[in-house]
Design a protein around this motif. Structure first.
Motif, PDB file in Angstrom:
ATOM      1  N   GLN A 274      51.427 -10.341  30.315  1.00 23.93           N
ATOM      2  CA  GLN A 274      50.322 -11.024  29.645  1.00 23.93           C
ATOM      3  C   GLN A 274      50.787 -12.366  29.095  1.00 23.93           C
ATOM      4  O   GLN A 274      50.127 -13.402  29.259  1.00 23.93           O
ATOM      5  CB  GLN A 274      49.785 -10.146  28.508  1.00 23.93           C
ATOM      6  CG  GLN A 274      48.589 -10.734  27.773  1.00 23.93           C
ATOM      7  CD  GLN A 274      47.349 -10.816  28.646  1.00 23.93           C
ATOM      8  OE1 GLN A 274      47.146  -9.977  29.517  1.00 23.93           O
ATOM      9  NE2 GLN A 274      46.516 -11.829  28.429  1.00 23.93           N
ATOM     10  N   ASN A 275      51.946 -12.354  28.482  1.00 23.34           N
ATOM     11  CA  ASN A 275      52.519 -13.574  27.923  1.00 23.34           C
ATOM     12  C   ASN A 275      52.848 -14.574  29.031  1.00 23.34           C
ATOM     13  O   ASN A 275      52.582 -15.772  28.914  1.00 23.34           O
ATOM     14  CB  ASN A 275      53.786 -13.225  27.129  1.00 23.34           C
ATOM     15  CG  ASN A 275      54.151 -14.302  26.125  1.00 23.34           C
ATOM     16  OD1 ASN A 275      53.555 -15.371  26.099  1.00 23.34           O
ATOM     17  ND2 ASN A 275      55.152 -14.017  25.308  1.00 23.34           N
ATOM     18  N   VAL A 276      53.441 -14.076  30.121  1.00 17.43           N
ATOM     19  CA  VAL A 276      53.811 -14.936  31.244  1.00 17.43           C
ATOM     20  C   VAL A 276      52.575 -15.542  31.894  1.00 17.43           C
ATOM     21  O   VAL A 276      52.538 -16.734  32.221  1.00 17.43           O
ATOM     22  CB  VAL A 276      54.637 -14.144  32.285  1.00 17.43           C
ATOM     23  CG1 VAL A 276      54.800 -14.941  33.576  1.00 17.43           C
ATOM     24  CG2 VAL A 276      56.002 -13.784  31.708  1.00 17.43           C
ATOM     25  N   SER A 277      51.546 -14.736  32.109  1.00 15.40           N
ATOM     26  CA  SER A 277      50.320 -15.222  32.740  1.00 15.40           C
ATOM     27  C   SER A 277      49.648 -16.296  31.898  1.00 15.40           C
ATOM     28  O   SER A 277      49.127 -17.284  32.418  1.00 15.40           O
ATOM     29  CB  SER A 277      49.349 -14.053  32.979  1.00 15.40           C
ATOM     30  OG  SER A 277      49.901 -13.116  33.867  1.00 15.40           O
ATOM     31  N   THR A 309      61.416 -12.015  29.863  1.00 14.21           N
ATOM     32  CA  THR A 309      60.198 -12.803  29.642  1.00 14.21           C
ATOM     33  C   THR A 309      60.539 -14.233  29.236  1.00 14.21           C
ATOM     34  O   THR A 309      59.946 -15.198  29.732  1.00 14.21           O
ATOM     35  CB  THR A 309      59.333 -12.149  28.548  1.00 14.21           C
ATOM     36  OG1 THR A 309      59.009 -10.811  28.922  1.00 14.21           O
ATOM     37  CG2 THR A 309      58.050 -12.947  28.329  1.00 14.21           C
ATOM     38  N   SER A 310      61.509 -14.379  28.351  1.00 18.90           N
ATOM     39  CA  SER A 310      61.871 -15.712  27.853  1.00 18.90           C
ATOM     40  C   SER A 310      62.356 -16.615  28.979  1.00 18.90           C
ATOM     41  O   SER A 310      62.108 -17.826  28.959  1.00 18.90           O
ATOM     42  CB  SER A 310      62.949 -15.596  26.775  1.00 18.90           C
ATOM     43  OG  SER A 310      64.111 -14.960  27.295  1.00 18.90           O
ATOM     44  N   GLN A 311      63.039 -16.038  29.975  1.00  9.04           N
ATOM     45  CA  GLN A 311      63.514 -16.843  31.097  1.00  9.04           C
ATOM     46  C   GLN A 311      62.342 -17.426  31.888  1.00  9.04           C
ATOM     47  O   GLN A 311      62.342 -18.596  32.266  1.00  9.04           O
ATOM     48  CB  GLN A 311      64.382 -15.992  32.028  1.00  9.04           C
ATOM     49  CG  GLN A 311      65.743 -15.609  31.450  1.00  9.04           C
ATOM     50  CD  GLN A 311      66.499 -14.696  32.383  1.00  9.04           C
ATOM     51  OE1 GLN A 311      66.041 -13.598  32.694  1.00  9.04           O
ATOM     52  NE2 GLN A 311      67.657 -15.153  32.845  1.00  9.04           N
ATOM     53  N   LEU A 312      61.349 -16.590  32.140  1.00 15.35           N
ATOM     54  CA  LEU A 312      60.176 -17.060  32.881  1.00 15.35           C
ATOM     55  C   LEU A 312      59.398 -18.097  32.079  1.00 15.35           C
ATOM     56  O   LEU A 312      58.945 -19.107  32.625  1.00 15.35           O
ATOM     57  CB  LEU A 312      59.274 -15.873  33.235  1.00 15.35           C
ATOM     58  CG  LEU A 312      59.811 -14.928  34.317  1.00 15.35           C
ATOM     59  CD1 LEU A 312      58.928 -13.692  34.428  1.00 15.35           C
ATOM     60  CD2 LEU A 312      59.882 -15.633  35.667  1.00 15.35           C
ATOM     61  N   LEU A 313      59.256 -17.859  30.786  1.00 15.94           N
ATOM     62  CA  LEU A 313      58.524 -18.807  29.949  1.00 15.94           C
ATOM     63  C   LEU A 313      59.235 -20.162  29.919  1.00 15.94           C
ATOM     64  O   LEU A 313      58.593 -21.218  30.022  1.00 15.94           O
ATOM     65  CB  LEU A 313      58.383 -18.255  28.528  1.00 15.94           C
ATOM     66  CG  LEU A 313      57.558 -16.968  28.372  1.00 15.94           C
ATOM     67  CD1 LEU A 313      57.513 -16.546  26.900  1.00 15.94           C
ATOM     68  CD2 LEU A 313      56.156 -17.153  28.913  1.00 15.94           C
TER      69      LEU A 313
END
Length: 348
Positions: A274-277, A309-313
């Motif tokens: 959800q955060n990534v999207s 998640t932090s890496q993708l963000l």
């Protein structure tokens, strides 16, 4: 899904060259999937089973022959043989279904012609950069086992009166004689509206020639044009295409699917999708995939087999900043001269 008995029967009949048995089993499988409510899968199974029953015509026997433009055409067309398939695309269902039908129509051309119909062979793909337009052309070529001929606009458009029209004629002669997928990527340079304030006589002649050659084309090749700026296209162009498909920035579901598909070799179970999207808003599928690859490389360098998640963000934020920098670099520089705009060149 298919039972083990069905799958074994399909593979066995194919290996033995028993086309009738293969067709019967495929149709049975389609009926089974229909009963389960898998309508799209059932329709695809029926289409491919019926396509396999069609006799191979003389013209289709050499579709996989390797061809390379020669002579004057070498500077106008580049040939490739994509291995991509429609399943490699990440598109909304309605776009995926249209492309599936295009493939089925090409395979079943004779059946359509018997009823006075023709397959749709001229497609215009419209939408922002990175949304899958060029990739779709590659996937269609791969799915149909056709060569992909990309039109080199830098070699096509010249400053000499009449020369561009002559080169267009050469390309459309190839369209008629050498079956393939012909891609006019970013067609705006050829098909901008004739009412443009910056229009000149030669630009109108080029567009009129392009329209004429499209009108004269009756196959057997697939012509695909793409545009990032549909609003500047001449309206007459739209009428020449059998199908205009709108490509858009990815949904949240598409973002997750694209990343997971690219990161199959990594553990993504702890990713907050959800955060990534949400962070991917305004990014294209191509941007999302590049960001995922960036995050994956950094994980490998840290000797990790999982993605956080932090890496993708962080990767998406870097991608967004690069976009912003690129836009700034390509913006025309403002000057105090009233005539400065006359010397600006449009970046395609």
């Amino acid at each position: 899904m298919a039972t083990a008995k069905h799958l074994i029967g399909l593979v066995k009949s194919h290996a033995e060259g028993d086309q009738d048995r293969f067709f019967d089993l495929a149709m049975q499988l389609a009926a089974t999937e229909q009963q389960k409510g898998h309508n799209r899968l059932a329709e695809q199974l029926r289409q491919w089973a019926e396509a396999a029953q069609q006799p191979k015509t003389k013209s289709s026997s050499n579709l996989t022959t390797l061809v390379e433009p020669r002579g004057d055409l070498a500077g106008l067309l580049s040939a490739s043989y994509p291995s991509y398939r429609l399943n490699d695309l990440i598109l909304p269902d309605f776009l995926a279904e249209e492309l599936d039908h295009i493939v089925a129509e090409v395979h079943l051309t004779e059946r359509l012609e018997e009823k006075g119909l023709r397959p749709r062979l001229r497609l215009l793909l419209s939408g922002p950069p990175g949304t899958g337009k060029t990739f779709s052309a590659q996937a269609l070529a791969g799915e149909l086992n056709f060569p992909l001929f990309s039109v080199q606009l830098n070699g096509l458009i010249t400053k000499f009166m009449g020369e561009t029209a002559q080169k267009l004629r050469m390309i459309f002669d190839a369209v008629r004689t050498t079956r393939g997928v012909y891609l006019f990527d970013e067609i705006d340079a050829l098909a901008a509206t004739r009412s443009s304030e910056n229009d000149v006589g030669e630009a109108r002649r080029i567009l009129n020639s392009f329209l004429q050659y499209l009108d004269e084309d009756t196959g057997p090749s697939l012509i695909i044009a793409t545009t990032n700026l549909p609003e500047i296209l001449d309206r007459a162009i739209l009428r020449r295409f059998d199908l205009v498909l709108p490509y858009e920035l990815p949904s949240k579901e598409a973002v997750e699917k694209a990343i997971q598909k690219r990161l199959l070799n990594f553990d993504t179970h702890n990713v907050d999708w959800q955060n990534v999207s949400n962070a991917a808003k305004s990014l294209s599928v191509a941007d999302v995939v590049v960001a995922a690859e960036d995050a994956a490389r950094r994980s490998v360098l840290l000797d990790k087999n999982y993605i956080e998640t932090s890496q993708l963000l962080n990767s998406m934020e870097r991608r967004r900043k690069l976009h912003s920098l690129g836009t700034h670099i390509h913006e025309p520089q403002a000057t105090s001269s009233d005539n400065s705009s006359s010397g600006r060149k449009k970046t395609l």
